[in-house]
Design a protein around this motif. Structure first.
Motif, PDB file in Angstrom:
ATOM      1  N   PHE A   1      -0.187   5.468 -11.053  1.00 19.49           N
ATOM      2  CA  PHE A   1       1.244   5.518 -10.694  1.00 19.49           C
ATOM      3  C   PHE A   1       2.092   4.600 -11.558  1.00 19.49           C
ATOM      4  O   PHE A   1       3.320   4.707 -11.577  1.00 19.49           O
ATOM      5  CB  PHE A   1       1.435   5.148  -9.218  1.00 19.49           C
ATOM      6  CG  PHE A   1       1.225   3.688  -8.918  1.00 19.49           C
ATOM      7  CD1 PHE A   1       2.247   2.770  -9.109  1.00 19.49           C
ATOM      8  CD2 PHE A   1      -0.004   3.212  -8.473  1.00 19.49           C
ATOM      9  CE1 PHE A   1       2.049   1.409  -8.847  1.00 19.49           C
ATOM     10  CE2 PHE A   1      -0.211   1.875  -8.211  1.00 19.49           C
ATOM     11  CZ  PHE A   1       0.819   0.964  -8.412  1.00 19.49           C
ATOM     12  N   LYS A   2       1.468   3.663 -12.268  1.00 21.03           N
ATOM     13  CA  LYS A   2       2.214   2.698 -13.078  1.00 21.03           C
ATOM     14  C   LYS A   2       3.152   3.397 -14.077  1.00 21.03           C
ATOM     15  O   LYS A   2       4.172   2.835 -14.474  1.00 21.03           O
ATOM     16  CB  LYS A   2       1.266   1.773 -13.834  1.00 21.03           C
ATOM     17  CG  LYS A   2       0.297   0.968 -12.956  1.00 21.03           C
ATOM     18  CD  LYS A   2       1.016  -0.058 -12.105  1.00 21.03           C
ATOM     19  CE  LYS A   2       0.135  -1.188 -11.588  1.00 21.03           C
ATOM     20  NZ  LYS A   2      -0.976  -0.805 -10.695  1.00 21.03           N
TER      21      LYS A   2
ATOM     22  N   ASN B   1      -4.345  -1.270 -15.163  1.00 24.27           N
ATOM     23  CA  ASN B   1      -3.518  -0.063 -15.257  1.00 24.27           C
ATOM     24  C   ASN B   1      -2.119  -0.320 -15.792  1.00 24.27           C
ATOM     25  O   ASN B   1      -1.557   0.521 -16.492  1.00 24.27           O
ATOM     26  CB  ASN B   1      -3.441   0.625 -13.897  1.00 24.27           C
ATOM     27  CG  ASN B   1      -4.687   1.444 -13.617  1.00 24.27           C
ATOM     28  OD1 ASN B   1      -5.310   1.949 -14.548  1.00 24.27           O
ATOM     29  ND2 ASN B   1      -5.044   1.567 -12.359  1.00 24.27           N
TER      30      ASN B   1
ATOM     31  N   PRO C   1      -3.063   1.179  -1.074  1.00 23.02           N
ATOM     32  CA  PRO C   1      -3.626  -0.126  -1.409  1.00 23.02           C
ATOM     33  C   PRO C   1      -2.533  -1.081  -1.848  1.00 23.02           C
ATOM     34  O   PRO C   1      -1.546  -0.665  -2.454  1.00 23.02           O
ATOM     35  CB  PRO C   1      -4.570   0.181  -2.571  1.00 23.02           C
ATOM     36  CG  PRO C   1      -4.027   1.423  -3.193  1.00 23.02           C
ATOM     37  CD  PRO C   1      -3.395   2.205  -2.076  1.00 23.02           C
ATOM     38  N   VAL C   2      -2.723  -2.362  -1.550  1.00 18.38           N
ATOM     39  CA  VAL C   2      -1.720  -3.366  -1.918  1.00 18.38           C
ATOM     40  C   VAL C   2      -2.374  -4.478  -2.733  1.00 18.38           C
ATOM     41  O   VAL C   2      -3.342  -5.104  -2.301  1.00 18.38           O
ATOM     42  CB  VAL C   2      -1.055  -3.953  -0.659  1.00 18.38           C
ATOM     43  CG1 VAL C   2      -0.161  -5.133  -1.022  1.00 18.38           C
ATOM     44  CG2 VAL C   2      -0.238  -2.887   0.055  1.00 18.38           C
ATOM     45  N   GLY C   3      -1.840  -4.682  -3.943  1.00 16.09           N
ATOM     46  CA  GLY C   3      -2.332  -5.753  -4.800  1.00 16.09           C
ATOM     47  C   GLY C   3      -1.228  -6.752  -5.058  1.00 16.09           C
ATOM     48  O   GLY C   3      -1.036  -7.734  -4.338  1.00 16.09           O
ATOM     49  N   ASN C   4      -0.423  -6.458  -6.100  1.00 12.90           N
ATOM     50  CA  ASN C   4       0.716  -7.326  -6.400  1.00 12.90           C
ATOM     51  C   ASN C   4       1.916  -6.986  -5.507  1.00 12.90           C
ATOM     52  O   ASN C   4       2.951  -7.630  -5.563  1.00 12.90           O
ATOM     53  CB  ASN C   4       1.085  -7.201  -7.874  1.00 12.90           C
ATOM     54  CG  ASN C   4       1.436  -8.536  -8.496  1.00 12.90           C
ATOM     55  OD1 ASN C   4       1.314  -9.584  -7.866  1.00 12.90           O
ATOM     56  ND2 ASN C   4       1.916  -8.499  -9.715  1.00 12.90           N
ATOM     57  N   ALA C   5       1.755  -5.918  -4.728  1.00  6.06           N
ATOM     58  CA  ALA C   5       2.674  -5.546  -3.635  1.00  6.06           C
ATOM     59  C   ALA C   5       3.977  -4.902  -4.089  1.00  6.06           C
ATOM     60  O   ALA C   5       4.908  -4.751  -3.302  1.00  6.06           O
ATOM     61  CB  ALA C   5       2.955  -6.742  -2.721  1.00  6.06           C
ATOM     62  N   GLY C   6       4.047  -4.487  -5.351  1.00  8.55           N
ATOM     63  CA  GLY C   6       5.239  -3.806  -5.844  1.00  8.55           C
ATOM     64  C   GLY C   6       5.359  -2.393  -5.300  1.00  8.55           C
ATOM     65  O   GLY C   6       6.437  -1.956  -4.896  1.00  8.55           O
ATOM     66  N   ASN C   7       4.238  -1.689  -5.260  1.00  8.54           N
ATOM     67  CA  ASN C   7       4.303  -0.269  -4.938  1.00  8.54           C
ATOM     68  C   ASN C   7       4.732  -0.011  -3.499  1.00  8.54           C
ATOM     69  O   ASN C   7       5.551   0.858  -3.239  1.00  8.54           O
ATOM     70  CB  ASN C   7       2.946   0.385  -5.224  1.00  8.54           C
ATOM     71  CG  ASN C   7       3.082   1.850  -5.582  1.00  8.54           C
ATOM     72  OD1 ASN C   7       4.113   2.273  -6.114  1.00  8.54           O
ATOM     73  ND2 ASN C   7       2.058   2.623  -5.305  1.00  8.54           N
TER      74      ASN C   7
ATOM     75  N   ALA D   1      -8.141  -3.456  -9.395  1.00  6.05           N
ATOM     76  CA  ALA D   1      -6.687  -3.245  -9.456  1.00  6.05           C
ATOM     77  C   ALA D   1      -5.941  -3.991  -8.346  1.00  6.05           C
ATOM     78  O   ALA D   1      -4.731  -4.201  -8.443  1.00  6.05           O
ATOM     79  CB  ALA D   1      -6.359  -1.753  -9.392  1.00  6.05           C
ATOM     80  N   ILE D   2      -6.665  -4.382  -7.288  1.00  6.89           N
ATOM     81  CA  ILE D   2      -6.006  -5.140  -6.217  1.00  6.89           C
ATOM     82  C   ILE D   2      -6.658  -6.519  -6.034  1.00  6.89           C
ATOM     83  O   ILE D   2      -6.601  -7.111  -4.959  1.00  6.89           O
ATOM     84  CB  ILE D   2      -5.979  -4.344  -4.883  1.00  6.89           C
ATOM     85  CG1 ILE D   2      -7.375  -3.847  -4.498  1.00  6.89           C
ATOM     86  CG2 ILE D   2      -5.021  -3.168  -4.987  1.00  6.89           C
ATOM     87  CD1 ILE D   2      -7.444  -3.221  -3.101  1.00  6.89           C
TER      88      ILE D   2
ATOM     89  N   GLU E   1     -10.213   5.779  -8.381  1.00  8.84           N
ATOM     90  CA  GLU E   1     -10.862   4.503  -8.647  1.00  8.84           C
ATOM     91  C   GLU E   1     -10.982   3.699  -7.350  1.00  8.84           C
ATOM     92  O   GLU E   1     -10.310   4.016  -6.345  1.00  8.84           O
ATOM     93  CB  GLU E   1     -10.099   3.744  -9.734  1.00  8.84           C
ATOM     94  CG  GLU E   1      -8.704   3.316  -9.353  1.00  8.84           C
ATOM     95  CD  GLU E   1      -8.121   2.342 -10.385  1.00  8.84           C
ATOM     96  OE1 GLU E   1      -7.327   2.807 -11.214  1.00  8.84           O
ATOM     97  OE2 GLU E   1      -8.479   1.140 -10.373  1.00  8.84           O
TER      98      GLU E   1
ATOM     99  N   ALA F   1      -9.845   0.866  -6.034  1.00 12.00           N
ATOM    100  CA  ALA F   1      -8.642   0.366  -5.352  1.00 12.00           C
ATOM    101  C   ALA F   1      -7.962   1.482  -4.560  1.00 12.00           C
ATOM    102  O   ALA F   1      -7.518   1.276  -3.428  1.00 12.00           O
ATOM    103  CB  ALA F   1      -7.663  -0.231  -6.356  1.00 12.00           C
TER     104      ALA F   1
ATOM    105  N   THR G   1      -3.991   5.816  -5.974  1.00 15.51           N
ATOM    106  CA  THR G   1      -3.163   5.239  -7.031  1.00 15.51           C
ATOM    107  C   THR G   1      -3.662   5.434  -8.465  1.00 15.51           C
ATOM    108  O   THR G   1      -2.877   5.436  -9.400  1.00 15.51           O
ATOM    109  CB  THR G   1      -3.042   3.737  -6.733  1.00 15.51           C
ATOM    110  OG1 THR G   1      -4.338   3.250  -6.345  1.00 15.51           O
ATOM    111  CG2 THR G   1      -2.062   3.482  -5.609  1.00 15.51           C
ATOM    112  N   GLY G   2      -4.998   5.586  -8.628  1.00 14.81           N
ATOM    113  CA  GLY G   2      -5.526   5.712  -9.989  1.00 14.81           C
ATOM    114  C   GLY G   2      -6.738   6.629 -10.062  1.00 14.81           C
ATOM    115  O   GLY G   2      -7.423   6.869  -9.064  1.00 14.81           O
TER     116      GLY G   2
HETATM  117  C1  PLP Z   1      -1.498  -1.512  -9.634  1.00 16.71           C
HETATM  118  C2  PLP Z   1      -2.443  -0.793  -8.767  1.00 16.71           C
HETATM  119  C3  PLP Z   1      -2.517  -1.007  -7.385  1.00 16.71           C
HETATM  120  C4  PLP Z   1      -1.715  -2.056  -6.687  1.00 16.71           C
HETATM  121  O1  PLP Z   1      -0.351  -1.806  -6.694  1.00 16.71           O
HETATM  122  P1  PLP Z   1       0.675  -3.028  -6.437  1.00 16.71           P
HETATM  123  O2  PLP Z   1       2.002  -2.478  -6.730  1.00 16.71           O
HETATM  124  O3  PLP Z   1       0.246  -4.105  -7.386  1.00 16.71           O
HETATM  125  O4  PLP Z   1       0.482  -3.440  -5.022  1.00 16.71           O
HETATM  126  C5  PLP Z   1      -3.380  -0.243  -6.638  1.00 16.71           C
HETATM  127  N1  PLP Z   1      -4.177   0.689  -7.214  1.00 16.71           N
HETATM  128  C6  PLP Z   1      -4.141   0.912  -8.539  1.00 16.71           C
HETATM  129  C7  PLP Z   1      -5.039   1.937  -9.104  1.00 16.71           C
HETATM  130  C8  PLP Z   1      -3.276   0.192  -9.354  1.00 16.71           C
HETATM  131  O5  PLP Z   1      -3.272   0.425 -10.663  1.00 16.71           O
END
Ligand code: PLP
Length: 345
Positions: free
Chosen positions: A45-46, A72, A171-177, A234-235, A281, A283, A311-312
């Motif tokens: 989604f990036k 990603n 999924p939540v990593g950096n929490a932007g999405n 990714a998270i 993937e 995450a 997401t990926g």
């Molecule tokens: C970046 C990413 C996330 C996390 O998204 P955030 O916006 O960072 O929370 C989750 N899954 C995949 C595959 C990503 O590339």
């Protein structure tokens, strides 16, 4: 989108598949749709945010862009920077980036530097370079990236025939999405295009769960996780930059946050691949693992209409995929040998 429409840098991102998953949905007792973000040009989604971010970089007249990345973001930035003709610098946490993503960043011509540290430390160093004016930072602190990513929210509403699902799980990593998708659906709500809003449901890996921990405390601030660990690279983030926005999205939407273990992630990754044919993937599989857990513990009601954002793409992390499978059986190239191993054929 807040850009000059005559100069858009795009690879035709977005417009991703929206798949009704009856088998998995029936098994869990919910109406399940999956938004397949792995179908974007670089496989995550990036790309949605990078199109807007790089278009903005061109409007601003910069010549160098950069990011820190768990993988990603760098793959996407490298591709869009190549298309725009910009110099691209990528900082990665050493040894912790899935192979497919690393290959993409290098192949599209980014200058890839791996630093001895985790993602949070990588982000700190590149942010210093950006503050010194050496490059234009395209991590998700960049508001234009989130503007692009809010199109996932627009599309889910469109995909459903101009209404909101009961819940969006991701999924939540950096929490932007999660922040961006919430912004998208809220804009449609405020414009009276839809009458309801979804409950935003963020899933984190057990070893990297500062947002879930904050939700459990009912807090608006996070306690950073010093050494985040999870197979879902990714998270694998301990100090999410968009934490406050994400917590607002979860609280304001009456949503939830839950953690899942690496085993639950890998199980759900395979379950999704084998029951619905959707390869993601690790995450991304956290959203499915989270859905299963929340149904099991009664947080999600039977019959709810759920959209899981995956997401990926599966091939982003080929090592994890290969390690989860048995090696192919090796036989001589004749029918007898084949028949011996393909029992019942
Ligand atoms: C970046 C990413 C996330 C996390 O998204 P955030 O916006 O960072 O929370 C989750 N899954 C995949 C595959 C990503 O590339």
């Amino acid at each position: 989108m807040p850009v000059d429409e005559s100069r858009i840098i795009s690879l035709q991102e977005g417009g991703t598949p929206f798949i009704k998953c009856n088998k998995l949905g029936d098994q869990l007792g919910v109406k399940l749709y999956i938004k397949v973000e792995g179908s974007n040009p670089t496989g995550s989604f990036k790309d949605r945010g990078m199109s807007v971010g790089i278009t903005k970089a061109m409007e601003l007249g910069v010549n160098t862009v950069g990011c820190a990345s768990t993988g990603n973001t760098s793959a996407s930035l490298a591709a869009y920077a190549a298309r725009a003709g910009l110099r691209c610098i990528v900082i990665l946490p050493s040894g912790k980036v899935a192979l497919g993503k690393l290959a993409q960043a290098m192949f599209h011509g980014a200058e890839v530097i791996s630093v001895e540290g985790n993602f949070d430390e990588a982000l700190e160093v590149i942010t210093s370079l950006a503050l010194d004016g050496k490059l234009y930072l395209l991590n998700s602190v960049n508001p234009f990236r989130l503007e692009g990513q809010k199109s996932i929210g627009f599309e889910i509403v469109d995909d459903l025939g101009w209404r909101s699902p009961d819940r969006i799980i991701l999924p939540v990593g950096n929490a932007g999405n999660i922040s961006a998708i919430w912004k998208g659906v809220r804009e449609f709500y405020e414009a009276d295009f839809i009458n309801d809003l979804p409950r935003m449901t963020g899933i984190q890996a057990e070893g990297a769960a500062p947002i879930t921990n904050a939700v459990r405390r009912g807090a608006y601030d996070i306690i950073p996780v010093e050494n985040p660990e999870t197979v879902a690279t990714a998270i694998r983030i301990g100090a999410p930059v968009s934490a406050l926005k994400a917590l607002r999205a979860i609280y304001d939407s009456d949503g939830l946050s839950e953690t899942v273990t690496d085993d639950e992630i890998l199980y759900s990754q395979k379950l999704l691949a084998r029951s619905e044919g959707i390869g993601v993937e690790p995450a991304s599989a956290a959203s499915i693992a989270g859905l299963r857990k929340l149904v099991e513990n009664g947080e999600i009601d039977k019959g709810e209409e759920i959209v899981c954002v995956v997401t990926g793409h599966l091939l982003k992390d080929p090592n994890t995929a290969i390690n989860a499978c048995k090696e192919p059986i090796n036989v001589e190239a004749n029918v007898e040998a084949l028949s011996r191993v393909l029992k019942g054929l």
